[in-house]
Design a protein around this motif. Structure first.
Motif, PDB file in Angstrom:
ATOM      1  N   ILE A  89       0.850  -1.190   0.000  1.00  0.00           N
ATOM      2  CA  ILE A  89       0.000   0.000   0.000  1.00  0.00           C
ATOM      3  C   ILE A  89       0.888   1.244   0.000  1.00  0.00           C
ATOM      4  CG2 ILE A  89      -1.950  -1.126   1.124  1.00  0.00           C
ATOM      5  CD1 ILE A  89      -1.046   0.203   3.761  1.00  0.00           C
ATOM      6  N   LEU A  90       0.287   2.377  -0.339  1.00  0.00           N
ATOM      7  CA  LEU A  90       0.992   3.653  -0.432  1.00  0.00           C
ATOM      8  C   LEU A  90       0.248   4.698   0.379  1.00  0.00           C
ATOM      9  CD1 LEU A  90       3.167   5.447  -1.957  1.00  0.00           C
ATOM     10  CD2 LEU A  90       1.391   5.833  -3.677  1.00  0.00           C
ATOM     11  N   GLN A  91       1.011   5.550   1.058  1.00  0.00           N
ATOM     12  CA  GLN A  91       0.398   6.685   1.751  1.00  0.00           C
ATOM     13  C   GLN A  91       1.299   7.897   1.617  1.00  0.00           C
ATOM     14  OE1 GLN A  91       0.481   7.014   6.114  1.00  0.00           O
ATOM     15  NE2 GLN A  91      -1.703   7.473   6.062  1.00  0.00           N
ATOM     16  N   SER A  92       0.699   9.035   1.302  1.00  0.00           N
ATOM     17  CA  SER A  92       1.434  10.300   1.257  1.00  0.00           C
ATOM     18  C   SER A  92       0.834  11.236   2.303  1.00  0.00           C
ATOM     19  CB  SER A  92       1.324  10.922  -0.136  1.00  0.00           C
ATOM     20  OG  SER A  92       1.950  12.179  -0.162  1.00  0.00           O
ATOM     21  N   LYS A  93       1.673  11.621   3.273  1.00  0.00           N
ATOM     22  CA  LYS A  93       1.173  12.442   4.376  1.00  0.00           C
ATOM     23  C   LYS A  93       2.359  13.076   5.089  1.00  0.00           C
ATOM     24  CE  LYS A  93      -2.260  12.091   8.074  1.00  0.00           C
ATOM     25  NZ  LYS A  93      -3.096  11.166   8.875  1.00  0.00           N
ATOM     26  N   ASP A  94       2.201  14.322   5.521  1.00  0.00           N
ATOM     27  CA  ASP A  94       3.268  14.948   6.298  1.00  0.00           C
ATOM     28  C   ASP A  94       3.629  14.054   7.483  1.00  0.00           C
ATOM     29  OD1 ASP A  94       3.309  17.130   4.622  1.00  0.00           O
ATOM     30  OD2 ASP A  94       1.958  18.332   5.882  1.00  0.00           O
ATOM     31  N   ALA A  95       4.930  13.852   7.673  1.00  0.00           N
ATOM     32  CA  ALA A  95       5.384  12.878   8.660  1.00  0.00           C
ATOM     33  C   ALA A  95       4.824  13.140  10.055  1.00  0.00           C
ATOM     34  CB  ALA A  95       6.909  12.848   8.699  1.00  0.00           C
ATOM     35  N   HIS A  96       4.755  14.407  10.447  1.00  0.00           N
ATOM     36  CA  HIS A  96       4.324  14.717  11.814  1.00  0.00           C
ATOM     37  C   HIS A  96       2.825  14.515  12.021  1.00  0.00           C
ATOM     38  CE1 HIS A  96       3.519  18.519   9.727  1.00  0.00           C
ATOM     39  NE2 HIS A  96       2.654  18.793  10.692  1.00  0.00           N
ATOM     40  N   THR A  97       2.090  14.240  10.943  1.00  0.00           N
ATOM     41  CA  THR A  97       0.644  14.015  11.066  1.00  0.00           C
ATOM     42  C   THR A  97       0.264  12.538  10.955  1.00  0.00           C
ATOM     43  OG1 THR A  97       0.166  14.253   8.691  1.00  0.00           O
ATOM     44  CG2 THR A  97       0.244  16.274  10.014  1.00  0.00           C
ATOM     45  N   ILE A  98       1.246  11.679  10.754  1.00  0.00           N
ATOM     46  CA  ILE A  98       0.955  10.239  10.615  1.00  0.00           C
ATOM     47  C   ILE A  98       0.499   9.685  11.956  1.00  0.00           C
ATOM     48  CG2 ILE A  98       1.909   7.962  10.085  1.00  0.00           C
ATOM     49  CD1 ILE A  98       3.920   9.367   8.238  1.00  0.00           C
ATOM     50  N   ASP A 112       2.438  -3.451   8.657  1.00  0.00           N
ATOM     51  CA  ASP A 112       1.759  -4.747   8.655  1.00  0.00           C
ATOM     52  C   ASP A 112       1.579  -5.268   7.233  1.00  0.00           C
ATOM     53  OD1 ASP A 112       1.578  -4.814  11.397  1.00  0.00           O
ATOM     54  OD2 ASP A 112      -0.522  -4.196  11.485  1.00  0.00           O
ATOM     55  N   THR A 113       1.261  -4.364   6.309  1.00  0.00           N
ATOM     56  CA  THR A 113       1.013  -4.765   4.924  1.00  0.00           C
ATOM     57  C   THR A 113       2.314  -4.956   4.152  1.00  0.00           C
ATOM     58  OG1 THR A 113      -1.075  -3.526   4.939  1.00  0.00           O
ATOM     59  CG2 THR A 113      -0.191  -4.170   2.792  1.00  0.00           C
ATOM     60  N   ASN A 114       3.117  -3.903   4.097  1.00  0.00           N
ATOM     61  CA  ASN A 114       4.294  -3.928   3.223  1.00  0.00           C
ATOM     62  C   ASN A 114       5.409  -4.823   3.741  1.00  0.00           C
ATOM     63  OD1 ASN A 114       2.811  -2.089   1.818  1.00  0.00           O
ATOM     64  ND2 ASN A 114       4.256  -0.411   1.972  1.00  0.00           N
ATOM     65  N   VAL A 115       5.656  -4.786   5.033  1.00  0.00           N
ATOM     66  CA  VAL A 115       6.743  -5.580   5.609  1.00  0.00           C
ATOM     67  C   VAL A 115       6.218  -6.875   6.219  1.00  0.00           C
ATOM     68  CG1 VAL A 115       8.711  -5.577   7.180  1.00  0.00           C
ATOM     69  CG2 VAL A 115       7.973  -3.433   6.108  1.00  0.00           C
ATOM     70  N   GLY A 116       5.175  -6.768   7.028  1.00  0.00           N
ATOM     71  CA  GLY A 116       4.629  -7.958   7.678  1.00  0.00           C
ATOM     72  C   GLY A 116       4.131  -8.990   6.688  1.00  0.00           C
ATOM     73  N   GLY A 117       3.391  -8.538   5.674  1.00  0.00           N
ATOM     74  CA  GLY A 117       2.880  -9.482   4.674  1.00  0.00           C
ATOM     75  C   GLY A 117       4.000 -10.159   3.908  1.00  0.00           C
ATOM     76  N   TYR A 149       5.955   5.061   4.057  1.00  0.00           N
ATOM     77  CA  TYR A 149       6.152   4.219   2.865  1.00  0.00           C
ATOM     78  C   TYR A 149       7.639   3.987   2.626  1.00  0.00           C
ATOM     79  CZ  TYR A 149       5.798   2.657  -1.996  1.00  0.00           C
ATOM     80  OH  TYR A 149       5.898   1.945  -3.166  1.00  0.00           O
ATOM     81  N   CYS A 150       8.443   5.060   2.688  1.00  0.00           N
ATOM     82  CA  CYS A 150       9.889   4.923   2.494  1.00  0.00           C
ATOM     83  C   CYS A 150      10.483   3.976   3.528  1.00  0.00           C
ATOM     84  CB  CYS A 150      10.571   6.280   2.597  1.00  0.00           C
ATOM     85  SG  CYS A 150      10.200   7.434   1.256  1.00  0.00           S
ATOM     86  N   ALA A 151      10.060   4.121   4.767  1.00  0.00           N
ATOM     87  CA  ALA A 151      10.592   3.280   5.839  1.00  0.00           C
ATOM     88  C   ALA A 151      10.248   1.810   5.610  1.00  0.00           C
ATOM     89  CB  ALA A 151      10.050   3.748   7.186  1.00  0.00           C
ATOM     90  N   SER A 152       9.020   1.558   5.183  1.00  0.00           N
ATOM     91  CA  SER A 152       8.614   0.165   4.958  1.00  0.00           C
ATOM     92  C   SER A 152       9.359  -0.456   3.781  1.00  0.00           C
ATOM     93  CB  SER A 152       7.097   0.080   4.734  1.00  0.00           C
ATOM     94  OG  SER A 152       6.716   0.655   3.494  1.00  0.00           O
ATOM     95  N   LYS A 153       9.537   0.311   2.714  1.00  0.00           N
ATOM     96  CA  LYS A 153      10.233  -0.220   1.548  1.00  0.00           C
ATOM     97  C   LYS A 153      11.742  -0.346   1.811  1.00  0.00           C
ATOM     98  CE  LYS A 153       6.736  -0.848  -1.181  1.00  0.00           C
ATOM     99  NZ  LYS A 153       6.350  -2.194  -1.653  1.00  0.00           N
ATOM    100  N   GLY A 154      12.279   0.557   2.635  1.00  0.00           N
ATOM    101  CA  GLY A 154      13.669   0.430   3.046  1.00  0.00           C
ATOM    102  C   GLY A 154      13.878  -0.833   3.865  1.00  0.00           C
ATOM    103  N   ALA A 155      12.892  -1.176   4.683  1.00  0.00           N
ATOM    104  CA  ALA A 155      12.972  -2.406   5.474  1.00  0.00           C
ATOM    105  C   ALA A 155      12.993  -3.641   4.568  1.00  0.00           C
ATOM    106  CB  ALA A 155      11.789  -2.477   6.434  1.00  0.00           C
ATOM    107  N   ILE A 156      12.213  -3.600   3.491  1.00  0.00           N
ATOM    108  CA  ILE A 156      12.196  -4.723   2.553  1.00  0.00           C
ATOM    109  C   ILE A 156      13.555  -4.872   1.868  1.00  0.00           C
ATOM    110  CG2 ILE A 156      11.215  -5.529   0.359  1.00  0.00           C
ATOM    111  CD1 ILE A 156       8.539  -4.361   1.314  1.00  0.00           C
ATOM    112  N   ASP A 190      -2.839   2.105 -10.742  1.00  0.00           N
ATOM    113  CA  ASP A 190      -3.990   2.701 -10.062  1.00  0.00           C
ATOM    114  C   ASP A 190      -3.566   3.363  -8.757  1.00  0.00           C
ATOM    115  OD1 ASP A 190      -5.593   1.812 -12.080  1.00  0.00           O
ATOM    116  OD2 ASP A 190      -6.373   0.073 -10.995  1.00  0.00           O
ATOM    117  N   MET A 191      -2.628   2.724  -8.044  1.00  0.00           N
ATOM    118  CA  MET A 191      -2.185   3.248  -6.763  1.00  0.00           C
ATOM    119  C   MET A 191      -1.510   4.609  -6.927  1.00  0.00           C
ATOM    120  SD  MET A 191      -0.103   1.217  -3.761  1.00  0.00           S
ATOM    121  CE  MET A 191       1.477   1.108  -4.591  1.00  0.00           C
TER     122      MET A 191
END
Length: 245
Positions: free
Chosen positions: A91-100, A110-115, A153-160, A189-190
């Protein structure tokens, strides 16, 4: 069975769907996972069978550990083994870091790394027993370079990417080859739903002046899974049109 058993997660759309179509044309034995969209997978299954292969289509939310395990086990029960595991679901999310919010951060991992990890850890014992296998993890260029408003998103993909390198070193000596494809901006689509990234300004910043297409990534995945990938270990291949050089 002489044909490859190929698992593709997130096969219902985008890069996963394009990849499924390529392997279907090769006549492989496919296990195609989807979360919510499977509109085109029946046609993919038909292509596989028309080319001497086969396909099963299985729904699972891979962010749920038990569902990911069951998906892999059902595949092994049906085909007897897994030769190629392609971890594409994400999955993808774009959001200011301090508002996550914490729940948003957790859902991303859970999705990108856990799955990805759930599928790998369930598949590995069979590959270890046979001393062979290919694992291809779809990460992202953003896991390599980082980007504003995409912290989770960057953190999850960096973990992969880090996971890919660690597993590659651990299991290459017994014949299991682990690699990653880290795409740049691909017209899926994403991405199209992400107005921050999908616009003319972003397009003009790409040296090729266009977004990539899902099949261009599928071709790299196909290469890593085939004869051309026999000496590829722990590689992070980034088809990105020149956005990260």
């Amino acid at each position: 069975m002489s044909k490859r058993v190929v698992v593709i997660t997130g096969a219902g759309r985008g890069i996963g769907l394009a990849t499924a179509k390529r392997f279907a044309l090769s006549g492989d034995l496919l296990s195609l996972n989807f979360h919510s969209s499977d509109d085109e997978l029946a046609e993919v299954a038909k292509i596989a069978k028309d080319n001497g292969g086969d396909a099963i289509i299985l729904q699972a939310d891979l962010s749920v550990h038990e569902e990911a395990i069951n998906f892999i086990k059902k595949t092994e029960e049906y085909y007897g083994r897994i030769d190629v595991l392609i971890n594409n679901a994400g999955i993808l999310q774009s959001k200011d870091a301090h508002t996550i919010e914490w729940h948003e951060w957790q859902r991303m991992f859970d999705t990108n790394v856990g799955g990805t990890w759930s599928c790998i850890s369930t598949t590995l014992p069979g590959m270890i027993e046979r001393k062979s296998g290919r694992i291809i993890n779809v990460s992202s260029e953003l896991g390599l370079i980082g980007f504003p408003t995409y912290a989770s998103y960057c953190a999850s993909k960096g973990a992969i990417i880090a996971l890919t390198k660690a597993l590659a070193k651990e299991y290459a000596p017994i014949g299991i080859l682990v690699n990653s494809v880290a795409p740049g901006p691909i017209e899926t689509d994403m991405l199209i739903k992400d107005t921050i990234e999908y616009n003319d300004e972003t397009r003009e910043q790409i040296p090729l002046k266009r977004f990539g297409q899902p099949d261009e990534i599928a071709s790299v995945i196909e290469f890593l899974a085939g004869p051309g990938g026999t000496f590829m270990v722990g590689q992070i291949i980034s088809p990105n049109g020149g956005t990260a050089i």
